[in-house]
Design a protein around this motif. Structure first.
Motif, PDB file in Angstrom:
ATOM      1  N   TYR A 168      14.523   4.592  -4.735  1.00 25.93           N
ATOM      2  CA  TYR A 168      14.756   4.191  -3.353  1.00 25.93           C
ATOM      3  C   TYR A 168      14.079   5.205  -2.432  1.00 25.93           C
ATOM      4  O   TYR A 168      14.194   6.427  -2.644  1.00 25.93           O
ATOM      5  N   TYR A 169      13.379   4.699  -1.431  1.00 26.89           N
ATOM      6  CA  TYR A 169      12.614   5.592  -0.569  1.00 26.89           C
ATOM      7  C   TYR A 169      12.804   5.254   0.904  1.00 26.89           C
ATOM      8  O   TYR A 169      13.228   4.151   1.268  1.00 26.89           O
ATOM      9  N   LYS A 170      12.481   6.225   1.712  1.00 29.80           N
ATOM     10  CA  LYS A 170      12.444   6.034   3.159  1.00 29.80           C
ATOM     11  C   LYS A 170      11.230   6.791   3.667  1.00 29.80           C
ATOM     12  O   LYS A 170      11.139   8.016   3.488  1.00 29.80           O
ATOM     13  N   GLY A 181      10.293  -3.629  -3.694  1.00 35.92           N
ATOM     14  CA  GLY A 181      11.162  -4.622  -3.082  1.00 35.92           C
ATOM     15  C   GLY A 181      12.236  -4.001  -2.219  1.00 35.92           C
ATOM     16  O   GLY A 181      12.087  -2.877  -1.711  1.00 35.92           O
ATOM     17  N   LYS A 182      13.340  -4.735  -2.114  1.00 35.20           N
ATOM     18  CA  LYS A 182      14.441  -4.310  -1.248  1.00 35.20           C
ATOM     19  C   LYS A 182      15.728  -4.938  -1.759  1.00 35.20           C
ATOM     20  O   LYS A 182      15.737  -6.089  -2.202  1.00 35.20           O
ATOM     21  N   ASP A 183      16.828  -4.160  -1.689  1.00 31.81           N
ATOM     22  CA  ASP A 183      18.136  -4.710  -2.000  1.00 31.81           C
ATOM     23  C   ASP A 183      19.162  -4.114  -1.033  1.00 31.81           C
ATOM     24  O   ASP A 183      18.775  -3.560   0.016  1.00 31.81           O
ATOM     25  N   ILE A 184      20.433  -4.199  -1.361  1.00 31.92           N
ATOM     26  CA  ILE A 184      21.462  -3.749  -0.428  1.00 31.92           C
ATOM     27  C   ILE A 184      21.394  -2.246  -0.167  1.00 31.92           C
ATOM     28  O   ILE A 184      21.928  -1.758   0.834  1.00 31.92           O
ATOM     29  N   HIS A 185      20.733  -1.492  -1.053  1.00 29.35           N
ATOM     30  CA  HIS A 185      20.634  -0.046  -0.887  1.00 29.35           C
ATOM     31  C   HIS A 185      19.408   0.374  -0.084  1.00 29.35           C
ATOM     32  O   HIS A 185      19.289   1.535   0.306  1.00 29.35           O
ATOM     33  N   GLY A 186      18.474  -0.550   0.125  1.00 34.42           N
ATOM     34  CA  GLY A 186      17.272  -0.239   0.878  1.00 34.42           C
ATOM     35  C   GLY A 186      16.005  -0.603   0.125  1.00 34.42           C
ATOM     36  O   GLY A 186      16.036  -1.312  -0.883  1.00 34.42           O
ATOM     37  N   TYR A 211      12.698  -0.093  -2.271  1.00 36.07           N
ATOM     38  CA  TYR A 211      12.527   0.633  -3.528  1.00 36.07           C
ATOM     39  C   TYR A 211      11.183   0.336  -4.162  1.00 36.07           C
ATOM     40  O   TYR A 211      10.508  -0.654  -3.826  1.00 36.07           O
ATOM     41  N   ILE A 212      10.788   1.226  -5.069  1.00 30.97           N
ATOM     42  CA  ILE A 212       9.694   0.956  -6.003  1.00 30.97           C
ATOM     43  C   ILE A 212      10.272   1.110  -7.406  1.00 30.97           C
ATOM     44  O   ILE A 212      11.232   1.848  -7.611  1.00 30.97           O
ATOM     45  N   THR A 213       9.708   0.379  -8.362  1.00 30.03           N
ATOM     46  CA  THR A 213      10.127   0.531  -9.757  1.00 30.03           C
ATOM     47  C   THR A 213       8.956   1.123 -10.527  1.00 30.03           C
ATOM     48  O   THR A 213       7.843   0.572 -10.490  1.00 30.03           O
ATOM     49  N   VAL A 214       9.198   2.248 -11.192  1.00 29.63           N
ATOM     50  CA  VAL A 214       8.112   2.930 -11.899  1.00 29.63           C
ATOM     51  C   VAL A 214       8.422   3.036 -13.385  1.00 29.63           C
ATOM     52  O   VAL A 214       9.585   3.029 -13.804  1.00 29.63           O
ATOM     53  N   SER A 215       7.369   3.136 -14.148  1.00 28.18           N
ATOM     54  CA  SER A 215       7.477   3.371 -15.588  1.00 28.18           C
ATOM     55  C   SER A 215       6.930   4.749 -15.893  1.00 28.18           C
ATOM     56  O   SER A 215       5.790   5.073 -15.550  1.00 28.18           O
ATOM     57  N   CYS A 216       7.763   5.565 -16.536  1.00 30.93           N
ATOM     58  CA  CYS A 216       7.299   6.847 -17.055  1.00 30.93           C
ATOM     59  C   CYS A 216       6.807   6.579 -18.471  1.00 30.93           C
ATOM     60  O   CYS A 216       7.614   6.270 -19.369  1.00 30.93           O
ATOM     61  N   ASN A 217       5.509   6.695 -18.695  1.00 31.12           N
ATOM     62  CA  ASN A 217       4.895   6.236 -19.946  1.00 31.12           C
ATOM     63  C   ASN A 217       4.772   7.376 -20.959  1.00 31.12           C
ATOM     64  O   ASN A 217       4.057   8.358 -20.728  1.00 31.12           O
ATOM     65  N   ARG A 218       5.493   7.203 -22.081  1.00 31.14           N
ATOM     66  CA  ARG A 218       5.509   8.230 -23.125  1.00 31.14           C
ATOM     67  C   ARG A 218       4.524   7.877 -24.240  1.00 31.14           C
ATOM     68  O   ARG A 218       4.544   6.777 -24.787  1.00 31.14           O
ATOM     69  N   TYR A 219       3.666   8.836 -24.560  1.00 28.88           N
ATOM     70  CA  TYR A 219       2.697   8.685 -25.644  1.00 28.88           C
ATOM     71  C   TYR A 219       3.056   9.640 -26.774  1.00 28.88           C
ATOM     72  O   TYR A 219       3.714  10.656 -26.564  1.00 28.88           O
ATOM     73  N   ASP A 220       2.586   9.296 -27.986  1.00 36.49           N
ATOM     74  CA  ASP A 220       2.702  10.221 -29.120  1.00 36.49           C
ATOM     75  C   ASP A 220       1.561   9.927 -30.080  1.00 36.49           C
ATOM     76  O   ASP A 220       0.516   9.426 -29.649  1.00 36.49           O
ATOM     77  N   ASP A 221       1.752  10.203 -31.357  1.00 33.16           N
ATOM     78  CA  ASP A 221       0.656   9.997 -32.302  1.00 33.16           C
ATOM     79  C   ASP A 221       0.667   8.608 -32.930  1.00 33.16           C
ATOM     80  O   ASP A 221       0.052   8.379 -33.969  1.00 33.16           O
ATOM     81  N   THR A 222       1.385   7.661 -32.296  1.00 29.20           N
ATOM     82  CA  THR A 222       1.362   6.267 -32.741  1.00 29.20           C
ATOM     83  C   THR A 222       0.684   5.419 -31.660  1.00 29.20           C
ATOM     84  O   THR A 222       0.321   5.917 -30.593  1.00 29.20           O
ATOM     85  N   LYS A 223       0.546   4.129 -31.950  1.00 28.97           N
ATOM     86  CA  LYS A 223      -0.085   3.227 -30.977  1.00 28.97           C
ATOM     87  C   LYS A 223       0.922   2.659 -29.977  1.00 28.97           C
ATOM     88  O   LYS A 223       0.538   1.931 -29.059  1.00 28.97           O
ATOM     89  N   GLN A 230       0.823  -1.201   0.000  1.00 24.57           N
ATOM     90  CA  GLN A 230       0.000   0.000   0.000  1.00 24.57           C
ATOM     91  C   GLN A 230       0.858   1.253   0.000  1.00 24.57           C
ATOM     92  O   GLN A 230       0.540   2.248  -0.676  1.00 24.57           O
ATOM     93  N   GLN A 231       2.000   1.201   0.711  1.00 26.55           N
ATOM     94  CA  GLN A 231       2.890   2.362   0.706  1.00 26.55           C
ATOM     95  C   GLN A 231       3.459   2.593  -0.688  1.00 26.55           C
ATOM     96  O   GLN A 231       3.583   3.743  -1.131  1.00 26.55           O
ATOM     97  N   ALA A 232       3.815   1.504  -1.389  1.00 29.38           N
ATOM     98  CA  ALA A 232       4.336   1.628  -2.754  1.00 29.38           C
ATOM     99  C   ALA A 232       3.296   2.264  -3.669  1.00 29.38           C
ATOM    100  O   ALA A 232       3.602   3.161  -4.468  1.00 29.38           O
ATOM    101  N   ILE A 233       2.050   1.834  -3.537  1.00 25.95           N
ATOM    102  CA  ILE A 233       0.953   2.389  -4.345  1.00 25.95           C
ATOM    103  C   ILE A 233       0.751   3.869  -4.024  1.00 25.95           C
ATOM    104  O   ILE A 233       0.570   4.704  -4.928  1.00 25.95           O
TER     105      ILE A 233
END
Length: 308
Positions: free
Chosen positions: A157-159, A128-133, A135-147, A77-80
């Motif tokens: 990485y968050y705290k 998830g979590k790794d040696i750095h702490g 994290y969440i993985t996000v996608s920045c979604n790019r749109y244009d005039d194609t499909k 829920q925190q990731a969301i």
């Protein structure tokens, strides 16, 4: 004179008997020594007790990460919530404030190369979590005039409620925006708290099989071990084979270094790192939250980061 002769004869007989006893003892002692040496030389020492020449048999192991993070429903829920906040900020400012200045500039340069391109929103791929702490993985979604939708992916990485740093991962494209963590899907038993005990079972099974170091000749030899552990042998025998082949005699040169959770597929993936004298190896242990058990042990890092 006769008495004297009898006396000498008596002592001579006693002396001869003593000589015979000493010789007999000496002869048998030699045989006992020979038998002992021969016996020792014939003892077979299992190869699993001998150090693999490629690996120093000492406690060389990566630094382990504690992945028992308690209530994973709250973590999800925190990731969301973090991604929801990121999207709200972007809608209000049109700035990618979760990235560093250089990362934001680089991404916007790519987006603005052509007209009609824009970033619509960010979607959550995994957490998830790794040696750095954590994290969440996000996608920045790019749109244009194609499909085609282009997905620029970052590990954040968050705290608490704050993003501490961002790392660019890769770029993918598809007809649909990627979204592998979904609000409303029940977390269930995450499985990450069972990973340490399962890995110990796995290592013990390899040791007991005597298929360690150079005795690990073929991946197929590990089919039965996979089945005994409840793993899919077709997806796990190569991973087990490589873990055994690159192990020291006690299979103690590997550690859990993190985990990653997604809803599509509904898996918890646990990551294992192994060190040898010359190399580093990675493995993925997969827990299915649908079946409630570990199902695969695969060579390399398997993650939703790389899915289209």
């Amino acid at each position: 004179m006769k008495k004297l002769n009898k006396k000498y004869i008596k002592w001579i007989v006693i002396l001869l008997l003593l000589i015979m006893i000493i010789l007999a003892y000496a002869f048998n002692l030699g045989k006992i020594k020979d038998k002992t040496i021969n016996g020792i030389s014939q003892i077979t020492i299992p190869f699993s007790l001998i150090v693999n020449p490629k690996n120093i048999d000492e406690d060389i192991a990566p630094k382990a990460v504690d992945i028992n993070d308690g209530d994973m429903t709250k973590e999800k829920q925190q990731a969301i919530n973090l991604v929801s906040t990121i999207n709200d900020d972007y809608d209000n400012t049109k700035e990618l404030s979760f990235l560093s200045n250089d990362q934001e500039k680089s991404l916007l340069n790519k987006v603005n190369k052509e007209p009609h391109r824009y970033i619509a929103k960010m979607t959550l791929l995994n957490f998830g979590k790794d040696i750095h702490g954590k994290y969440i993985t996000v996608s920045c979604n790019r749109y244009d005039d194609t499909k085609t939708i282009v997905s620029y992916r970052y590990r954040l990485y968050y705290k608490g409620d704050s993003i501490r740093s961002a790392k660019y991962l890769n770029t993918k494209s598809n007809k649909y925006p990627p979204r592998f963590v979904i609000d409303g899907i029940v977390m269930g038993n995450a499985g990450n708290d069972q990973a340490k005990a399962f890995m110990q079972r796995l290592k013990t099974a390899i040791i007991n099989s005597n298929l360690t170091a150079t005795n690990a000749n073929l991946p197929g030899n590990f089919n039965q071990i996979s089945i005994n552990l409840g793993l899919n042998p077709d997806k796990s025998n190569i991973g087990l084979y490589n873990l055994a082949k690159n192990s020291n005699s006690r299979v103690s040169n590997s550690s859990i270094i993190g985990y990653q959770i997604s809803d599509v597929p509904r898996y918890t993936r646990v990551y294992v790192k192994q060190l040898s004298k010359d190399n580093t190896y990675y493995y993925t242990l997969t827990y299915s939250r649908n079946s409630g058990r570990f199902i695969n042990f695969q060579k390399g890092i398997v993650a939703t980061d790389n899915k289209n």
